[in-house]
Write an enzyme that holds these catalytic residues in place. Structure first.
Site, mmCIF file in Angstrom:
data_model
loop_
_atom_site.group_PDB
_atom_site.id
_atom_site.type_symbol
_atom_site.label_atom_id
_atom_site.label_comp_id
_atom_site.label_asym_id
_atom_site.label_seq_id
_atom_site.Cartn_x
_atom_site.Cartn_y
_atom_site.Cartn_z
ATOM 1 N N ARG A 40 0.801 -1.134 0.191
ATOM 2 C CA ARG A 40 0.193 0.177 0.074
ATOM 3 C C ARG A 40 0.984 1.041 -0.013
ATOM 4 O O ARG A 40 0.545 2.061 -0.615
ATOM 5 C CB ARG A 40 -0.953 -0.097 1.266
ATOM 6 C CG ARG A 40 -2.147 -1.212 1.242
ATOM 7 C CD ARG A 40 -2.698 -1.372 2.619
ATOM 8 N NE ARG A 40 -3.151 0.053 3.019
ATOM 9 C CZ ARG A 40 -3.047 0.264 4.265
ATOM 10 N NH1 ARG A 40 -2.414 -0.596 5.186
ATOM 11 N NH2 ARG A 40 -3.448 1.355 5.068
ATOM 12 N N LYS A 97 -4.040 -6.737 13.999
ATOM 13 C CA LYS A 97 -2.900 -6.818 14.893
ATOM 14 C C LYS A 97 -3.384 -6.681 16.276
ATOM 15 O O LYS A 97 -2.986 -7.406 17.372
ATOM 16 C CB LYS A 97 -1.715 -5.603 14.462
ATOM 17 C CG LYS A 97 -0.968 -6.090 13.369
ATOM 18 C CD LYS A 97 0.323 -4.891 13.035
ATOM 19 C CE LYS A 97 -0.796 -3.705 12.561
ATOM 20 N NZ LYS A 97 0.140 -2.766 11.756
#
Length: 431
Positions: free
Chosen positions: A173, A192
Site C-alpha cells: 500500500r 494486529k
C-alpha cells in the site's frame, strides 16, 4: 479443509465492478497473497479497487479475520488482571502511551502494549523508549507474560507472527497510493490489535494537520470502522477522536518526549498531555469494569511512577539513568510582540524528523536526543526576541533543513486575531 480456489483476476473484477467479496474469496486472496501465489501487481489492483469503491462492514470484518488467521493469536485471559490495550493512529508529540500504560497498570489492569517504530513525521513509541539506557524492545512471549503478571504493563515490539499478511500488504500500500483506503487502514490496525488477545481496546484516532487523517469526517469514519471490527470480533472497543492540529505537549522527539512523560508521572507535565492521558485511562479502566478507580489519584500518589520504574527495569532499562541530549541546539525567536497563534503539528513534526528524530526508511537509525522543544504554545502571549522553540540535533547541518519546514508553521498575531483553539477531544464512538 483447504480453502476454495479462485482466479485472482475474478476477485479483482468483483471489487472493480463494485460487487461485494464473499468470505471465501477474501480468505483465499489473503492466504494466497501471503504465500506468494497472488502477484504483487494483482494485489495492487485489488487494493486500488478497495480504495475507489470501499467495502461493506461484512467485507471488512472478513478481511480482518483473514489477516489475523495468517498468523497466530495471543491469549491473556489467564492473567490475574483484566487486559486492555490502547492504540493511537499517531501524531506529533504523541507520547501518551508512555505515562498511560503504567498508570492503567497502577489502577489494576494489565496493559500488553505491542508498539511500533516511527516512519516519517510521527514518532514511534519504541524509538522513544530506546533512548533509555539498557531498555530493550524485543521480548519473547514468556517474558511479556511475566512482566504483565509482575508489573501490569509492558511496552514492546510485536512478535513477528502476528498478522504477517498485514506486514506484506502494508508495504505494498505504501508504494501504490492506497494507504488512504479506510477499509485497509482499519483492517491493518485491528488485525494486529485483535490478534494481541486483549479483552478490551481503546482507540485514540487523531484528526488535524499532524494526523494521518486530517479531515474530521474521515477520522470519524475510520474510528467507526475500527469500533465495528472490534465489536464483531468480541473485543469491547471504544474510540476517542482527538485533536492533532498542534503538537501534544511541548516536545517532539525521542528522549525529549520520555523526559516529558516522566514529568507527567511525577505529577507535573503539560496540561494537554495530562488531560488526554486521564481521558484514555478512564476509558480503558471502564472497558474492563474498573471505572470505580480514579487514575488521577494514581498520578498524584506516586503509584503510576512506581509502575513506570518497575516496567522500565523489567525490560533492562535504568529508570534513573540520564537521558541522551543532543550535542547542538538552535533557538527560534519571536519576531514581534503578540500572541502565538497556530503552531502547525505537521510543520513541527517535519522539523523533528529532519533533525534526526524520525526516519524516511525503516532501516534508518534515529537520534535519541533530536527533536523540537516548544517554549510557548498556541494562545501564549510572547515578546519580540523571546524563545519560541529550541531545535535539538547531533548534526548541525540539519538546522537549515528543519527551519525550512517551520516556515509558515507558526505565527505571532495580534491578540484580537488569535484563533480559538479546537477542543482536545472531538468525540467518542462506541457500540
Amino acid at each position: 479443509m483447504s480453502p476454495a480456489t479462485f482466479a485472482a483476476v475474478d476477485v479483482i473484477r468483483t471489487k472493480r465492478d463494485r460487487g461485494e467479496l464473499s468470505k471465501a474469496q477474501i480468505d483465499w486472496v489473503i492466504d494466497a497473497y501471503t504465500r506468494g501465489e497472488v502477484a504483487e501487481e494483482q494485489m495492487s489492483a485489488l487494493a486500488m479497487a478497495v480504495l475507489l469503491n470501499g467495502m461493506t462492514r461484512t467485507e471488512i470484518s472478513h478481511w480482518t479475520t483473514a489477516m489475523i488467521d495468517s498468523g497466530s493469536r495471543l491469549d491473556f485471559t489467564d492473567l490475574p488482571r483484566p487486559s486492555v490495550d490502547k492504540h493511537s493512529t499517531g501524531g506529533v508529540g504523541d507520547k501518551i502511551t508512555l505515562p498511560l500504560a503504567p498508570l492503567v497498570a497502577a489502577c489494576g489492569a494489565a496493559v500488553p502494549q505491542l508498539s511500533g517504530r516511527g516512519l516519517g513525521h510521527t514518532g514511534g513509541t519504541l524509538d522513544k523508549l530506546e533512548s533509555i539506557p539498557g531498555w530493550r524492545a524485543s521480548l519473547e512471549l514468556p517474558q511479556i507474560r511475566e512482566v504483565l503478571t509482575d508489573v501490569g504493563a509492558v511496552i514492546c515490539a510485536a512478535t513477528g507472527d502476528l498478522a504477517p499478511a498485514d506486514k506484506k500488504l502494508y508495504a505494498l500500500r505504501d508504494v501504490t497510493g492506497t494507504v488512504e483506503a479506510v477499509p485497509l487502514i482499519a483492517s491493518s490496525i485491528m488485525s494486529k490489535k485483535i490478534a494481541e488477545g486483549t479483552s478490551a481496546l481503546v482507540l485514540d484516532v487523531k484528526t488535524g494537520s499532524g494526523a494521518f487523517m486530517k479531515d474530521l469526517a474521515l477520522s470519524e469514519e475510520l474510528a467507526r470502522a475500527m469500533v465495528d471490527l472490534g465489536t464483531d470480533a468480541g473485543v469491547k472497543t471504544v474510540a476517542v477522536v482527538t485533536d492533532m492540529s498542534t503538537p501534544l505537549g511541548r516536545t517532539a522527539g525521542n528522549a525529549l518526549e520520555v523526559r516529558e512523560s516522566v514529568e507527567v508521572l511525577a505529577g507535573g507535565g503539560p496540561a494537554d498531555v495530562v488531560e488526554l492521558t486521564l481521558v484514555l485511562a478512564r476509558e480503558m479502566l471502564a472497558a474492563v469494569g474498573l471505572d470505580a478507580v480514579d487514575p488521577a489519584d494514581a498520578l498524584a500518589d506516586g503509584r503510576a511512577m512506581d509502575a513506570w520504574r518497575r516496567m522500565i527495569a523489567a525490560q533492562g532499562g535504568d529508570p534513573d539513568a540520564e537521558l541522551p541530549r543532543a550535542q547542538h541546539t538552535h533557538d527560534v525567536l519571536a519576531e514581534a510582540d503578540g500572541v502565538l497563534g497556530e503552531v502547525d503539528a505537521l510543520a513541527v513534526g517535519y522539523a523533528a524528523w529532519r533533525l534526526g528524530a524520525g526516519r524516511s526508511r525503516r532501516e534508518e537509525a534515529v537520534q535519541a536526543g533530536a527533536g523540537v522543544e516548544l517554549h510557548a504554545v498556541r494562545g501564549d502571549t510572547v515578546r519580540r526576541g523571546q524563545r519560541l522553540m529550541t531545535l535539538h540535533t547531533d548534526t548541525p547541518e540539519r538546522f537549515d533543513w528543519a527551519l525550512e519546514s517551520l516556515v509558515g508553521g507558526y505565527a505571532v498575531v495580534d491578540p484580537a486575531e488569535a484563533p480559538a483553539p479546537p477542543p482536545l477531544v472531538h468525540g467518542r464512538i462506541s457500540n
